[in-house]
Design a protein around this motif. Sequence first.
Motif, mmCIF file in Angstrom:
data_model
loop_
_atom_site.group_PDB
_atom_site.id
_atom_site.type_symbol
_atom_site.label_atom_id
_atom_site.label_comp_id
_atom_site.label_asym_id
_atom_site.label_seq_id
_atom_site.Cartn_x
_atom_site.Cartn_y
_atom_site.Cartn_z
ATOM 1 N N HIS A 111 3.110 5.656 -6.028
ATOM 2 C CA HIS A 111 3.435 5.403 -7.438
ATOM 3 C C HIS A 111 2.282 4.792 -8.231
ATOM 4 C CE1 HIS A 111 7.802 6.066 -6.707
ATOM 5 N NE2 HIS A 111 7.527 5.551 -5.520
ATOM 6 N N SER A 112 1.145 4.606 -7.641
ATOM 7 C CA SER A 112 -0.041 3.975 -8.240
ATOM 8 C C SER A 112 0.092 2.459 -8.359
ATOM 9 C CB SER A 112 -0.410 4.581 -9.602
ATOM 10 O OG SER A 112 0.416 4.096 -10.638
ATOM 11 N N HIS A 113 1.300 1.971 -8.660
ATOM 12 C CA HIS A 113 1.504 0.525 -8.667
ATOM 13 C C HIS A 113 2.983 0.226 -8.449
ATOM 14 C CE1 HIS A 113 2.779 1.452 -12.773
ATOM 15 N NE2 HIS A 113 3.269 0.230 -12.887
ATOM 16 N N VAL A 114 3.249 -0.971 -7.978
ATOM 17 C CA VAL A 114 4.629 -1.436 -7.858
ATOM 18 C C VAL A 114 5.110 -1.750 -9.269
ATOM 19 C CG1 VAL A 114 6.147 -3.251 -6.965
ATOM 20 C CG2 VAL A 114 4.270 -2.379 -5.541
ATOM 21 N N GLY A 115 6.140 -1.037 -9.715
ATOM 22 C CA GLY A 115 6.640 -1.268 -11.066
ATOM 23 C C GLY A 115 7.382 -2.582 -11.189
ATOM 24 N N LYS A 146 0.828 -1.211 0.000
ATOM 25 C CA LYS A 146 0.000 0.000 0.000
ATOM 26 C C LYS A 146 0.865 1.264 0.000
ATOM 27 C CE LYS A 146 -3.881 2.298 2.318
ATOM 28 N NZ LYS A 146 -3.272 3.631 2.265
ATOM 29 N N THR A 147 1.940 1.250 0.771
ATOM 30 C CA THR A 147 2.828 2.418 0.824
ATOM 31 C C THR A 147 3.390 2.737 -0.557
ATOM 32 O OG1 THR A 147 3.465 2.020 3.128
ATOM 33 C CG2 THR A 147 4.982 3.325 1.788
ATOM 34 N N VAL A 148 3.848 1.721 -1.260
ATOM 35 C CA VAL A 148 4.409 1.948 -2.594
ATOM 36 C C VAL A 148 3.319 2.405 -3.563
ATOM 37 C CG1 VAL A 148 5.659 0.913 -4.526
ATOM 38 C CG2 VAL A 148 6.217 0.244 -2.169
ATOM 39 N N GLU A 149 2.169 1.762 -3.511
ATOM 40 C CA GLU A 149 1.083 2.114 -4.431
ATOM 41 C C GLU A 149 0.540 3.513 -4.162
ATOM 42 O OE1 GLU A 149 -0.548 -2.366 -5.512
ATOM 43 O OE2 GLU A 149 -1.742 -1.085 -4.196
ATOM 44 N N ASP A 150 0.547 3.939 -2.911
ATOM 45 C CA ASP A 150 0.087 5.297 -2.583
ATOM 46 C C ASP A 150 0.976 6.353 -3.238
ATOM 47 O OD1 ASP A 150 -2.021 4.382 -1.097
ATOM 48 O OD2 ASP A 150 -1.088 4.717 0.853
ATOM 49 N N THR A 194 3.360 -11.556 -4.569
ATOM 50 C CA THR A 194 2.995 -11.514 -5.982
ATOM 51 C C THR A 194 1.502 -11.245 -6.149
ATOM 52 O OG1 THR A 194 4.808 -13.024 -6.542
ATOM 53 C CG2 THR A 194 2.981 -12.854 -8.119
ATOM 54 N N GLN A 195 0.685 -11.934 -5.374
ATOM 55 C CA GLN A 195 -0.762 -11.716 -5.443
ATOM 56 C C GLN A 195 -1.125 -10.273 -5.123
ATOM 57 O OE1 GLN A 195 -2.240 -14.635 -2.652
ATOM 58 N NE2 GLN A 195 -2.596 -16.164 -4.264
ATOM 59 N N LEU A 196 -0.436 -9.681 -4.163
ATOM 60 C CA LEU A 196 -0.790 -8.337 -3.719
ATOM 61 C C LEU A 196 -0.434 -7.257 -4.736
ATOM 62 C CD1 LEU A 196 0.214 -8.535 0.066
ATOM 63 C CD2 LEU A 196 -2.093 -8.480 -0.902
ATOM 64 N N VAL A 197 0.668 -7.444 -5.480
ATOM 65 C CA VAL A 197 1.068 -6.400 -6.425
ATOM 66 C C VAL A 197 0.386 -6.537 -7.782
ATOM 67 C CG1 VAL A 197 3.320 -6.166 -5.300
ATOM 68 C CG2 VAL A 197 3.113 -7.616 -7.333
ATOM 69 N N LEU A 198 -0.133 -7.711 -8.117
ATOM 70 C CA LEU A 198 -0.640 -7.948 -9.463
ATOM 71 C C LEU A 198 -1.864 -7.113 -9.857
ATOM 72 C CD1 LEU A 198 -0.075 -11.759 -10.098
ATOM 73 C CD2 LEU A 198 0.915 -9.831 -11.344
#
Length: 278
Positions: A73-77, A67-71, A113-117
């Motif tokens: 950058h919108s998504h984990v690259g 969540k921290t990364v997505e907040d 993996t499931q969380l970032v997809l």
Amino acid sequence: MTTTAVLITGTSSGIGRAAAEHLSRRADLTVYATARRTEAIADLASAGARVLPLDVTDEDSMLAAVKTVEDHHSHVGVLVNAGYGEYGTIEETGLDGVRRQFETNVFGLARMTQLVLPAMRAAGSGRIVNVGSMGGRLVFPVGGYYHASKYAVEAITDALRFETARFGIKVSLIEPGLIRTGFGEVAARTQASSSTPDGPYAALAAANGEQMRASYDSALLSAPPQTVARAIEHAVTARRPRTRYVVTPAAKALVHTRRLFGARTFDAYLKLQYRNAA
């Protein structure tokens, strides 16, 4: 300048740390270095990484890190999944340790993996780089459970690569050979704690310990972690990353020998290596 967010698990030591240090030098990447205890990786902040707490055996911790990364950058690259190894014979190793190893190397990797997809799919891009091992292609004695976890990573990565390709997500597997990190010391320590000096596998364990020490000390058979970090960089940044990166010449020779000549020939090779344990 827009940067790609790279989330790396297990950066307190070894390959994960080397990858965080190496990738942090790139201006086009924002690296999130993680560990259970952030004080163990505080120095990575001065190297340019952003530091996050992450325990891949804890659901809340994994959710919070993603969540921290997505907040921001919108998504984990890019997700880079690392792991660790414990050694011991199949009969003598306590299954609590086996479960702990699978929780990190397999289930933690799978859950991250499931969380970032979902966000990767929504963005139409992303990369997942799993750090496996040459030990996912061949097996040495006294390391069966570690090898089993890496065989599982092979299967998960192969399935994932096909399943996610149509969403613009690229998946690569890093297969290091012997890398001069703390891995050898951890393997030796866990092997020693799982066997008894007068047990049925004492000679085999002693021979394996000597083999590991000699192999990790050899510049011909082993390599520094920066070698793996460069392979990870290629998987992260190349327009067409490889599906597999076998790292070190010795690992390539062993993997191809096992593949081409089969189990009987490889068993014969092992008997030569462990002849003093017969």
